[in-house]
Design a protein around this motif. Structure first.
Motif, mmCIF file in Angstrom:
data_model
loop_
_atom_site.group_PDB
_atom_site.id
_atom_site.type_symbol
_atom_site.label_atom_id
_atom_site.label_comp_id
_atom_site.label_asym_id
_atom_site.label_seq_id
_atom_site.Cartn_x
_atom_site.Cartn_y
_atom_site.Cartn_z
ATOM 1 N N ALA A 134 0.804 -1.206 0.011
ATOM 2 C CA ALA A 134 -0.073 -0.489 -0.202
ATOM 3 C C ALA A 134 0.785 1.230 -0.138
ATOM 4 C CB ALA A 134 -0.969 -0.190 1.253
ATOM 5 N N SER A 135 2.561 1.184 0.534
ATOM 6 C CA SER A 135 2.608 2.303 0.621
ATOM 7 C C SER A 135 3.918 2.495 -0.209
ATOM 8 C CB SER A 135 3.252 2.323 2.218
ATOM 9 O OG SER A 135 4.539 0.713 1.511
ATOM 10 N N GLN A 136 3.456 1.051 -0.755
ATOM 11 C CA GLN A 136 4.690 1.600 -2.723
ATOM 12 C C GLN A 136 3.515 1.836 -3.394
ATOM 13 O OE1 GLN A 136 5.752 -2.121 -2.812
ATOM 14 N NE2 GLN A 136 7.641 -1.811 -2.800
ATOM 15 N N ILE A 137 2.262 1.645 -3.678
ATOM 16 C CA ILE A 137 1.511 2.296 -4.927
ATOM 17 C C ILE A 137 0.840 3.275 -4.228
ATOM 18 C CG2 ILE A 137 -1.577 2.818 -4.753
ATOM 19 C CD1 ILE A 137 -1.035 -0.558 -4.563
ATOM 20 N N GLU A 138 1.087 4.042 -3.190
ATOM 21 C CA GLU A 138 0.565 5.427 -1.887
ATOM 22 C C GLU A 138 1.731 6.487 -3.187
ATOM 23 O OE1 GLU A 138 0.216 6.766 1.649
ATOM 24 O OE2 GLU A 138 -0.898 5.159 1.853
ATOM 25 N N GLU A 139 3.135 6.048 -2.935
ATOM 26 C CA GLU A 139 4.135 6.725 -3.774
ATOM 27 C C GLU A 139 4.359 7.083 -5.039
ATOM 28 O OE1 GLU A 139 8.198 4.918 -1.865
ATOM 29 O OE2 GLU A 139 7.572 4.977 -0.192
ATOM 30 N N GLU A 166 1.391 6.991 -6.603
ATOM 31 C CA GLU A 166 0.436 7.904 -7.364
ATOM 32 C C GLU A 166 1.349 9.169 -7.064
ATOM 33 O OE1 GLU A 166 -2.976 6.825 -4.801
ATOM 34 O OE2 GLU A 166 -2.850 4.694 -6.014
ATOM 35 N N LYS A 167 1.868 9.344 -6.100
ATOM 36 C CA LYS A 167 2.583 11.202 -5.344
ATOM 37 C C LYS A 167 3.545 11.259 -6.456
ATOM 38 C CE LYS A 167 1.877 10.808 -0.216
ATOM 39 N NZ LYS A 167 2.896 10.852 0.326
ATOM 40 N N ALA A 168 4.739 9.697 -6.811
ATOM 41 C CA ALA A 168 5.364 11.078 -8.021
ATOM 42 C C ALA A 168 4.726 11.073 -9.281
ATOM 43 C CB ALA A 168 6.361 9.304 -8.495
ATOM 44 N N ALA A 169 3.687 10.222 -10.024
ATOM 45 C CA ALA A 169 2.522 10.558 -11.169
ATOM 46 C C ALA A 169 2.530 12.184 -10.995
ATOM 47 C CB ALA A 169 1.235 9.092 -11.201
ATOM 48 N N ILE A 170 1.813 11.963 -9.691
ATOM 49 C CA ILE A 170 0.899 13.272 -9.730
ATOM 50 C C ILE A 170 1.879 14.989 -10.128
ATOM 51 C CG2 ILE A 170 0.122 15.097 -8.011
ATOM 52 C CD1 ILE A 170 -1.789 12.799 -7.077
ATOM 53 N N ALA A 171 2.723 14.442 -9.370
ATOM 54 C CA ALA A 171 3.905 15.272 -9.404
ATOM 55 C C ALA A 171 4.610 15.479 -10.289
ATOM 56 C CB ALA A 171 4.965 14.852 -7.932
ATOM 57 N N LYS A 172 5.278 14.658 -11.521
ATOM 58 C CA LYS A 172 4.916 14.511 -12.915
ATOM 59 C C LYS A 172 4.778 14.816 -13.947
ATOM 60 C CE LYS A 172 7.138 11.642 -16.470
ATOM 61 N NZ LYS A 172 7.456 9.946 -16.937
ATOM 62 N N ALA A 173 2.948 15.027 -13.691
ATOM 63 C CA ALA A 173 1.339 15.521 -14.211
ATOM 64 C C ALA A 173 1.858 16.852 -13.893
ATOM 65 C CB ALA A 173 0.425 14.999 -14.154
ATOM 66 N N GLU A 174 1.922 17.626 -12.457
ATOM 67 C CA GLU A 174 2.042 18.892 -12.268
ATOM 68 C C GLU A 174 3.190 19.813 -13.359
ATOM 69 O OE1 GLU A 174 2.197 18.840 -8.343
ATOM 70 O OE2 GLU A 174 -1.132 18.959 -8.080
ATOM 71 N N LYS A 175 4.130 19.023 -12.950
ATOM 72 C CA LYS A 175 5.446 19.771 -13.622
ATOM 73 C C LYS A 175 5.731 19.915 -15.334
ATOM 74 C CE LYS A 175 11.137 18.589 -12.864
ATOM 75 N NZ LYS A 175 11.512 17.614 -12.606
ATOM 76 N N ALA A 176 4.750 18.753 -15.698
ATOM 77 C CA ALA A 176 4.820 18.853 -17.003
ATOM 78 C C ALA A 176 3.734 19.518 -17.608
ATOM 79 C CB ALA A 176 4.373 17.814 -17.913
ATOM 80 N N LYS A 177 2.816 20.527 -16.522
ATOM 81 C CA LYS A 177 1.629 21.132 -17.266
ATOM 82 C C LYS A 177 2.497 22.249 -17.332
ATOM 83 C CE LYS A 177 -2.561 21.067 -14.435
ATOM 84 N NZ LYS A 177 -3.236 21.093 -13.204
ATOM 85 N N PRO A 178 1.904 22.741 -18.096
ATOM 86 C CA PRO A 178 2.854 24.469 -18.309
ATOM 87 C C PRO A 178 2.017 25.799 -17.885
ATOM 88 C CG PRO A 178 1.270 24.119 -20.533
ATOM 89 C CD PRO A 178 1.026 22.718 -19.734
ATOM 90 N N ASN A 179 2.496 26.906 -17.061
ATOM 91 C CA ASN A 179 2.489 27.611 -16.237
ATOM 92 C C ASN A 179 1.626 28.382 -16.708
ATOM 93 O OD1 ASN A 179 2.470 25.885 -14.321
ATOM 94 N ND2 ASN A 179 4.656 27.772 -13.928
#
Length: 149
Positions: free
Chosen positions: A129-134, A136-149
């Motif tokens: 469960a902790s690996q799945i949470e990590e 998901e957090k990495a995927a969200i951070a990657k999506a936010e980083k790729a999002k143009p401002n």
């Protein structure tokens, strides 16, 4: 006390393990650390025992004959050192523990094969469960980083 144990167990239990049964021929992919290096070693053999099915303490014993010598290894199914378990073949058995296989060799050690859906049986998510949470957090951070401002 019980709640503390459950919290610890919840962190180490894998989300879904393969449908392992006694009599299966399996490949156990085990993580081995040697100094700073890390590698995965594969052990293929017959499951002769499966204890505490469905709990955190679930344990399998796998047996194979290597160079004429019988070798048995036991693993906790939910151990972080067990990367994955693949079911290669399923055999027809009538016992819960196949300790009689230790005395057999050659043709008498053969077992009748049974049909099964390999994809269905090997369907597993070996992350905790902790690996799945990590992830998901990495995927969200990657999506936010790729999002143009």
């Amino acid at each position: 006390m019980q709640e503390a144990l459950k919290a610890i167990e919840k962190g180490s239990i894998k989300k879904q393990v393969a449908d392992i049964r006694v009599g299966d021929t399996v490949r156990v992919h085990q993580k081995i650390k040697e100094g700073k290096k890390e590698r995965v070693q594969v052990f293929e053999g017959l499951v002769i025992s499966y204890k505490k099915t469905g709990s955190v303490g679930a344990m399998i014993t796998v047996r194979k004959v290597a160079s004429g010598v019988g070798v048995e290894k036991s693993w906790f199914v939910h151990s972080p050192n067990v990367v994955k378990i693949q079911i290669m073949k399923r055999s027809k058995v009538k016992r819960a523990v196949l300790s009689y296989m230790r005395a057999r060799s050659g043709k008498s050690a053969r077992m009748a094969e049974r049909d099964f859906d390999r994809n269905e049986a090997n369907n597993a998510d070996d992350r905790t469960a902790s690996q799945i949470e990590e992830d998901e957090k990495a995927a969200i951070a990657k999506a936010e980083k790729a999002k143009p401002n």
